[in-house]
Design an enzyme around this catalytic site. Structure first.
Site, short mmCIF file in Angstrom:
data_model
loop_
_atom_site.label_atom_id
_atom_site.label_comp_id
_atom_site.label_asym_id
_atom_site.label_seq_id
_atom_site.Cartn_x
_atom_site.Cartn_y
_atom_site.Cartn_z
N GLN A 288 42.06 24.72 -26.70
CA GLN A 288 41.31 25.77 -27.39
C GLN A 288 39.85 25.75 -26.97
O GLN A 288 39.25 24.68 -26.89
CB GLN A 288 41.42 25.56 -28.90
CG GLN A 288 42.83 25.75 -29.44
CD GLN A 288 43.19 27.22 -29.60
OE1 GLN A 288 42.36 28.11 -29.43
NE2 GLN A 288 44.45 27.47 -29.93
N GLU A 338 57.81 25.56 -26.48
CA GLU A 338 56.79 26.22 -25.67
C GLU A 338 57.37 26.45 -24.27
O GLU A 338 58.14 25.64 -23.76
CB GLU A 338 55.56 25.27 -25.62
CG GLU A 338 54.63 25.42 -24.45
CD GLU A 338 53.88 26.73 -24.43
OE1 GLU A 338 53.40 27.20 -25.47
OE2 GLU A 338 53.79 27.31 -23.32
N CYS A 413 46.79 36.21 -32.52
CA CYS A 413 45.53 36.60 -31.87
C CYS A 413 45.48 38.11 -31.67
O CYS A 413 44.58 38.61 -31.02
CB CYS A 413 45.37 35.87 -30.54
SG CYS A 413 46.76 36.12 -29.43
N1 SAH Z 1 49.86 27.06 -30.68
C1 SAH Z 1 49.16 26.72 -29.47
C2 SAH Z 1 49.21 27.78 -28.37
C3 SAH Z 1 49.27 29.20 -28.79
S1 SAH Z 1 49.05 30.33 -27.45
C4 SAH Z 1 47.73 26.36 -29.79
O1 SAH Z 1 47.24 26.65 -30.86
O2 SAH Z 1 47.07 25.76 -28.95
C5 SAH Z 1 50.69 30.95 -27.20
C6 SAH Z 1 51.57 30.03 -26.41
O3 SAH Z 1 52.86 30.64 -26.29
C7 SAH Z 1 51.14 29.76 -24.98
O4 SAH Z 1 51.03 28.37 -24.82
C8 SAH Z 1 52.25 30.36 -24.11
O5 SAH Z 1 52.49 29.60 -22.95
C9 SAH Z 1 53.43 30.30 -25.03
N2 SAH Z 1 54.54 31.24 -24.80
C10 SAH Z 1 54.49 32.50 -24.31
N3 SAH Z 1 55.70 33.09 -24.37
C11 SAH Z 1 56.55 32.18 -24.91
C12 SAH Z 1 57.93 32.20 -25.25
N4 SAH Z 1 58.70 33.28 -25.04
N5 SAH Z 1 58.47 31.11 -25.81
C13 SAH Z 1 57.72 30.00 -26.05
N6 SAH Z 1 56.40 29.93 -25.75
C14 SAH Z 1 55.82 31.00 -25.19
#
Ligand code: SAH
Length: 457
Positions: A288, A338, A413
């Protein structure tokens, strides 16, 4: 039914601005037809010249203001107009928070049909400057020297930048000094058009809690001339520098990093903390960019999850496991999923680093892995989702509806996809209880929300 646009190109109109677009332009309406004007704020009135007329909307240029918003201020940053990295510096911070709140309320109502749910005032920063812990700066050449800064809006010309007011000062300093050191030792900048030259980006990352800094030189070639001297001089910039890394990207692409990473000096990782949890951050890890506000957001997620130690929790879209580990402090077990394999390796490493044994992480699409877990008997008492801008996949929403967790914590977001997904979950037996927007990116139009849903009995 398309009706004729009520405005004409190159004509001037006196209009009132009601709203802001997602990229911070003012919105005025002429006979219900929207006109987007950069630099105008809601509540203002001014003359605009129409620059482009499209089917359902037009663009205009602000000529003068007859009536200024009480939130209008002089932007702090001297390069604000050229850069485009921030969109709201001409609005006071108080005004920004109010505008973001209004945006969330309106989008929830318009797209989600959600009207009577409390949307709390946006949690902003006490000091909304210098919050970014990561600078990722393109490098170019001008008059024989190196420039490092930002792409001029709507072009790929790089403008040199001494400082960025939303960036940690140490990152600004590192980027400028690394630029000078590379220039002195004859490093050529990458040329996008000719796919020649070497240094593409300088990245600086800083652990705000630990005070550890990492530098990444993204190059086209594997070799770096005068590498030894360059490293020696970079080390002398600051004792906070713990890691110097080279990333090789020899593709013609806008993607910043390539596949090959090597440590030139020091450690492979730097560390930082969010709350009590420690994270190892490598050159390519997602982390982040505003950890202070991340803590605020995750504390809210943890509060909404309302855990007492007996719950199974699923954290969908878990990234490097940041929320998962926050939740693991209070849950019986947390399952994170993820799509990016490297992020899951980081998540596992971070779990170990902090001594968590009640977590499992899986690589895959949330919409495939979670239904599969469910079919094997893994279910969630509390479900947390934090999807990318496009929101949750329908198959995942359906699984949540079938699984019937007591609570869903939706971190988002993008208020538009949040609203769309809340509507589906509401139709599937959940009720939205409250929404807490958090300002993770002051002076930009982004707004993050943490929402709580519970099952209707
Ligand atoms: N919760 C984490 C990241 C959120 S960002 C944090 O707070 O740091 C959203 C995340 O979803 C990213 O890491 C992206 O790689 C992942 N992502 C995107 N599409 C996805 C899917 N279909 N299944 C699982 N993860 C996914």
């Amino acid at each position: 039914m398309s009706k004729q646009a009520p405005v004409v190109k190159n004509e001037t109109y006196l209009v009132s601005f009601e709203d802001l677009t997602h990229d911070g332009a003012g919105v005025a309406k002429v006979e219900g037809y929207p006109i987007f004007v950069k630099g105008a704020l809601p509540g203002e009135e001014g003359e605009v010249k129409i620059t482009k007329v499209n089917k359902g909307y037009a663009f205009g240029r602000l000529l003068n203001l007859k009536n200024e918003s009480p939130f209008r201020i002089e932007p702090n940053c001297p390069i604000y107009a050229k850069c485009g990295g921030c969109q709201l510096q001409h609005m006071s911070y108080e005004g920004q928070l109010e505008a973001k709140h209004k945006q969330v309320v309106e989008v929830l109502a318009r797209i989600g049909g959600i009207h009577n749910v409390p949307v709390h005032p946006v949690l902003g920063m006490d000091e909304p400057w210098r919050y970014r812990n990561k600078a990722q700066v393109p490098v170019g050449e001008r008059e024989g020297g190196l420039v490092a800064g930002f792409y001029q809006q709507r072009s790929h010309d790089i403008i040199d930048m001494e400082q960025c007011l939303i960036q940690e000062s140490i990152n600004d300093d590192i980027v400028q000094q690394v630029k000078k050191i590379c220039e002195k030792h004859g490093v050529r900048a990458y040329n996008e058009e000719r796919h020649s030259g070497n240094l593409r980006h300088i990245m600086a990352r800083y652990g705000q809690i630990t005070g550890e800094a990492m530098i990444v030189l993204v190059t086209r070639e594997e070799s770096l001339p005068n590498q030894k001297q360059i490293i020696e001089e970079i080390c002398n910039i600051s004792p906070k520098i713990m890691s110097i890394v080279q990333n090789v990207n020899n593709k013609r692409t806008n993607v910043i990093m390539g596949d090959k990473t090597k440590v030139l000096w020091g450690e492979e990782y730097i560390y930082d903390n969010i709350g009590d949890i420690k994270f190892a951050i490598s050159a390519r890890s997602f982390y982040q960019v505003n950890p202070k506000q991340t803590k605020v957001l995750y504390d809210k997620a943890l509060e909404y999850a309302d855990l007492n130690g007996t719950e199974n929790v699923i954290d969908a879209y878990c990234g490097i496991g940041t929320i998962s580990l926050f939740l693991a402090q209070r849950a019986k077990h947390v399952y994170g999923v993820e799509i990016v394999p490297e992020a899951i390796s980081d998540a596992k490493r971070n779990a170990k680093l902090n001594g968590f044994e009640n977590v499992d992480f899986a690589v895959g699409e949330a919409e495939k892995v979670i239904p599969w877990w469910y079919s094997t008997g893994i279910s969630a008492d509390v479900m947390v989702v934090d999807p990318p801008r496009k929101g949750c996949d329908e198959a995942l929403l359906q699984t949540i509806i079938d699984m019937k967790p007591k609570r869903v914590v939706y971190v988002s977001c993008n208020p538009a996809t949040l609203a769309r997904d809340l509507k589906v979950l509401e139709a599937g037996g959940f009720k939205t209880v409250e929404v807490q927007p958090v300002d993770m990116f002051p002076h930009t139009t982004h707004v993050e929300c943490c929402s709580l849903l519970v099952r209707k009995n």
